[in-house]
Design an enzyme around this catalytic site. Structure first.
Site, PDB file in Angstrom:
ATOM      1  N   ASP A 578      -1.842  25.904  85.239  1.00 24.80           N
ATOM      2  CA  ASP A 578      -1.609  26.858  84.175  1.00 24.80           C
ATOM      3  C   ASP A 578      -0.534  26.347  83.212  1.00 24.80           C
ATOM      4  O   ASP A 578       0.473  25.778  83.637  1.00 24.80           O
ATOM      5  CB  ASP A 578      -1.124  28.172  84.817  1.00 24.80           C
ATOM      6  N   GLU A 639      -4.894  23.295  82.122  1.00 26.69           N
ATOM      7  CA  GLU A 639      -4.986  24.243  81.013  1.00 26.69           C
ATOM      8  C   GLU A 639      -3.999  23.737  79.977  1.00 26.69           C
ATOM      9  O   GLU A 639      -2.799  23.945  80.092  1.00 26.69           O
ATOM     10  CB  GLU A 639      -4.611  25.658  81.455  1.00 26.69           C
TER      11      GLU A 639
HETATM   12  C1  NOJ Z   1      -2.439  30.988  80.831  1.00 29.79           C
HETATM   13  C2  NOJ Z   1      -3.156  32.033  81.613  1.00 29.79           C
HETATM   14  O1  NOJ Z   1      -4.530  31.812  81.526  1.00 29.79           O
HETATM   15  C3  NOJ Z   1      -2.740  33.350  81.052  1.00 29.79           C
HETATM   16  O2  NOJ Z   1      -3.511  34.390  81.576  1.00 29.79           O
HETATM   17  C4  NOJ Z   1      -1.271  33.551  81.323  1.00 29.79           C
HETATM   18  O3  NOJ Z   1      -0.840  34.730  80.696  1.00 29.79           O
HETATM   19  C5  NOJ Z   1      -0.452  32.396  80.780  1.00 29.79           C
HETATM   20  N1  NOJ Z   1      -1.033  31.130  81.067  1.00 29.79           N
HETATM   21  C6  NOJ Z   1       0.947  32.399  81.368  1.00 29.79           C
HETATM   22  O4  NOJ Z   1       0.894  32.066  82.722  1.00 29.79           O
END
Ligand code: NOJ
Length: 917
Positions: A578, A639
């Site tokens: 993430d 991500e």
């Molecule tokens: C990306 C995640 O997909 C999202 O849902 C989250 O709010 C942020 N990162 C922070 O962790």
């Protein structure tokens, strides 16, 4: 020049030297030492993992001796006490051996902790020996102080005296130490690959130069090369005074082989560059290739008894499964008039005629990417499970692991290859579980660790891979670390795990800098100190309940190594990382220049102090080394929303992440030209790093495609794009069907977000009081946020909760009454449903053997039409123009909408056999 016929002499086979296990090890860097009587060859050997990488933590140094450089006696593993070969906690890269002049010898090596601190946890080590085989002092006498930090500057090493203004021009990483006695008797020189201080790129290496009069104290001299050559990891440095001239010899990673360099020397290439006069700066840019051959890559330069020079190399005996090696006869090298090395095997013959090449894709010099073209993550279609909204197994209105377990057969039947499960850890749920308070547990709302184990086990039995979501940029504000930091005084080491800073302004009541939070407002929150008054501020790039971790703190690094192992040991196939680009911050936390856009739009930020900062890559390299110690192709997916595909590709270098979500593809509008550009740019930037692309239309953070494509604004660069616009859901559904077929026809992997396969729309009219997204709360309601795409799935029946929970239970977010036609049950029996389309497309994709490896080639097409072949296996046509497209109806495999008189309607897609014109 006439040279003797070159022949390969095998090192003694395993039978004669059982400890060496030469027949099942992978050999890479090697170095030599001549004691005046015999040549000593030291080489690193380690078992190779299925995907081609070394087990660095199992690396050993082998030792062989020869009088003539042609026949070798293998003495077995060296280095540890009595030659056991055991490293306490160290692996190593290339080293070098010198005589101390008093009958003893020194071995210099790069030590890499294998206690879980990763390849980037490197330091120099020095060991002593009197017999050149048994070495002592290895872990107690490093030149640099043992430390689990990485990228220290030289000034951090108390044992290293520093001299001159240039000390600041060098900082770590230490690598490939090469020691050489000064021929004029002026002590010893030590050359190491180091990163230039302040260099943005970790791999922008310089040749650092240390000098010692006595092998005890070391002085740092100005580097022997300038930064900025782009030759990052100059591996296997060697420098010798040959015929009165110093020559630097190096190899470097094939990844650094730009087309221009490949043209000059080949991908596997050894370079040399002379310097004038005494040992001084080498102009790396002026280096010339002299041995373009994989066998001679990372090979030592040796002086033969007749005074001539040669290089040694290893053959990979492919006929024995590619795991066995034999050593080559020396390949003579000479200096040309300008002082460069020249190597030839036989008159008029290229070296490659004499040696066998390694299997395509294998790389020398340490890390290599997965060469396994069939690795699952290269082609998998993964299904994102947002647990809280997937299926409720215990009847409390919230989805959970028992609910998921019960529905695994549905996913297997859908035809996906695996699942990505959104965070399942204990969490106060301030950000839907992306605020983790224990990285090794399961939120009681979702179940237990035993439930998680059962999901892993049963998924495996159904042939489904499982990746889980790791949230390493931040913790919850209820994580024990943060609670301890709050309870501690300013300046306490436990605050170093986060970013605690004094505020600006006279009373410290302004944030320490101008950084903004992804969820709106300042990225800083002020704490009340233990004494009860306002005090320091802490950084939270997301919600205040999500304090950012400081990834330069060793305890953070160490603990997460353990977290990775915890989940890998339990059997997860991979981790989704993430907010990957957030994990490193520019030192000093300087103000950001947002160019006037005070929204968290990472795609606009090319150079930002809190996003996509170069040091993030060190963390991923460290993690990759851990993943690579596991079997079964464990994979990372990043991500990473960054400004360009080129920057994204950096996350995917062979020693970093395996794949990444393709956000440019996800976010772009429904427009043929834009889609084609993104597809081309993706393929062009991923190909050179040898990784597959991924394609994705949506996630738990995005507007659902059916809604988005039905609005006038079809892009989704920011969550507010198109907000408030009326969506024509029939149009959106048509386009979403075509978009699904396009996505699944592209080469690489794909991600499907739960409910996408049902064609669920966004629920834009959720009552304010049920909204939970911190975006909604932090924007004072101005942004509705992401709850509309997280509404629980409809499984069956005609009224809510549609089988998500037992009848009569209200799910945590209310489902629209009108979803009865969108349940799994209803769509399963409807051939024209979105679910039937996904099932059919996934089946076709899976049953078309070789499709994943078939290249994409565009066909000529009218404006607004995307038309491409995947080899000879599949043709995909998508009509984004304003009028139906004529085409032959024969050999149509699948369409997203019925053909109208042999024409593909607007906003529709078709899969065909390519030969059909
Ligand atoms: C990306 C995640 O997909 C999202 O849902 C989250 O709010 C942020 N990162 C922070 O962790």
């Amino acid at each position: 020049m006439t040279l003797a016929r070159q022949r390969a002499h095998p090192l003694r086979p395993a039978m004669m030297c059982p400890m060496l296990r030469f027949d099942d090890a992978w050999i890479w860097d090697s170095w030599s030492f001549d004691d005046g009587t015999r040549h000593h060859l030291y080489y690193l050997q380690a078992p190779r993992m299925p995907q081609g990488n070394m087990r660095h933590d199992k690396a050993r140094i082998g030792h062989a001796v020869s009088e003539d450089l042609r026949s070798w006696d293998v003495l077995g593993e060296t280095f540890g006490p009595a030659g056991t070969g055991a490293f306490d906690d160290l692996a190593t890269w290339t080293g070098s051996v010198i005589s101390a002049g008093d009958g003893s010898y020194r071995l210099f090596y790069t030590a890499i902790s294998t206690a879980g601190h990763g390849l980037r946890d490197q330091r120099l080590g020095m060991a002593s020996s009197t017999d050149l085989h048994t070495w002592t002092g290895r872990s107690t006498a490093p030149i640099a102080a043992p430390d689990r930090r990485w990228y220290k500057t030289l000034a951090d090493y108390p044992d290293v005296a520093t001299a001159g203004p240039d000390v600041d021009t060098v900082s770590e990483t230490w690598r490939d130490p090469y020691a050489v006695r000064d021929p004029k008797g002026d002590g010893w020189h030590l050359l190491v690959t180091a990163r230039a201080a302040g260099a943005e790129r970790n791999d922008d290496g310089v040749v650092a130069h240390l000098h010692s009069p006595d092998l005890e104290t070391w002085t740092v001299l100005p580097p022997l090369s300038s930064p900025g050559t782009g030759f990052g990891q100059l591996e296997v440095l060697q420098t010798r005074e040959l015929d009165g001239r110093w020559v630097l010899v190096f190899t470097c990673h094939p990844q650094e082989m730009t087309p221009e360099r490949v043209a000059r020397g080949g991908e596997f290439c050894t370079w040399s560059v002379p310097c004038e006069g005494p040992l001084g700066p080498f102009d790396i840019d002026a280096a010339r290739p002299f041995a373009a051959d994989p066998t001679l890559f990372a090979a030592p330069l040796v002086q033969q008894r007749d005074g001539t020079w040669a290089i040694l190399g290893f053959h990979n005996l492919e006929d024995r499964g590619g795991e066995s090696f034999e050593i080559c006869d020396p390949v003579p090298v000479t200096l040309d008039d300008e002082g460069y090395l020249v190597a030839r095997a036989e008159e008029g013959q290229p070296l490659s005629s004499r040696v066998r090449h390694r299997p395509v894709g294998h790389r020398f010099g340490g890390m290599s990417g997965s060469d396994d073209a069939s690795a699952w993550w290269r082609k998998a279609v993964m299904y994102q499970v947002y647990l809280r909204s997937f299926a409720d197994g215990n009847g409390d209105g919230e989805g959970d692991l028992p609910g998921l377990r019960a529905r695994l057969p549905y996913l297997a039947d859908l035809g996906v290859d695996g699942l990505w499960i959104s965070p399942w850890f204990p969490s106060p749920m301030a950000d839907g579980g992306y605020d983790v308070s224990d990285f090794r547990g399961i939120h009681p709302m979702f179940g237990t660790l035993e439930d998680a184990d059962a999901v892993l086990r049963e998924s495996r039995a159904l042939g489904l891979r499982v990746i889980i979501d790791l949230v390493p940029n931040h913790t919850s504000d209820q994580h024990p670390w943060f609670l301890a930091a709050l309870a501690a005084e300013p300046g306490s080491p436990v605050r170093d795990r986060y970013f605690f800073r004094d505020g600006r302004g006279p009373d410290g009541d302004e944030p320490p800098n101008n950084w903004i939070s992804a969820f709106g407002g300042s990225a800083w929150a002020r704490v009340t100190e233990p004494h009860g008054r306002p005090g320091q501020w802490y950084l939270h790039l997301f919600a205040p309940e999500q304090p950012d971790l400081n990834w330069t703190d060793p305890t953070v690094l160490d603990d997460f190594d353990d977290v990775l192992r915890f989940w890998f040991d339990r059997g997860v196939d991979g981790l989704r990382i993430d907010a990957a680009p957030a994990m490193a911050k520019k030192a000093g936390l300087p103000d950001a220049d947002y160019g006037g856009v005070l929204q968290f739009r990472t795609v606009d930020w090319d150079d930002n102090p809190h996003w996509d900062v170069e040091q993030v890559h060190d963390i991923f390299r460290r993690w990759r080394a851990i993943a690579d110690t596991y079997d079964g192709d464990r994979a990372f997916v990043a991500e990473a929303v960054v400004s360009t595909p080129e920057r994204l590709a950096k996350y995917l270098r062979p020693d970093e992440m395996h794949t990444a979500f393709n956000f440019p593809y996800l976010k772009g509008p429904w427009d043929a030209e834009t889609l084609r550009e993104v597809i081309d740019a993706t393929l062009a930037s991923f190909e050179p790093v040898g990784v597959p692309s991924t394609w994705v239309l949506t996630s738990h953070d995005e507007i659902r495609p059916v809604t988005r494509y039905g609005r006038p604004t079809t892009s989704s660069f920011f969550i507010t794009d198109g907000e408030g616009e009326v969506s024509d859901l029939a149009l959106g559904t048509r386009r979403a069907r075509a978009a699904a077929m396009l996505m699944l026809a592209l080469p690489g992997g794909a991600y499907i977000y739960q409910g996408e396969e049902l064609g669920l729309p966004n629920v834009d009219d959720l009552p304010d009081e049920v909204l939970q997204d911190p975006m909604f709360l932090r924007s004072g309601g101005a942004i509705r946020g992401r709850d509309g795409c997280r509404v629980p799935l409809p499984w069956s029946g005609a009224v809510p909760p549609f089988g998500f929970s037992p009848d009569g239970v209200q799910p945590w977010l209310p489902q629209p009454e009108c979803w009865s036609a969108l349940t799994v049950e209803a769509e399963s029996s409807d051939e024209g449903s979105m679910l039937s389309l996904y099932r059919a497309a996934l089946r076709l994709r899976r049953s078309t053997e070789g499709l994943h490896a078939a290249p994409l080639a565009w066909r000529e097409s009218p404006s607004g039409v995307l038309d491409f072949d995947r080899g000879t296996l599949l043709r995909c046509v998508v009509n984004l123009s304003q009028q139906p497209v004529e085409f032959t109806v024969a050999d149509v495999l699948l369409t997203s909408a019925p053909l109208a008189g042999g024409r593909l309607p607007v906003d529709a897609a078709a899969w065909l056999r390519p030969q059909a014109e």
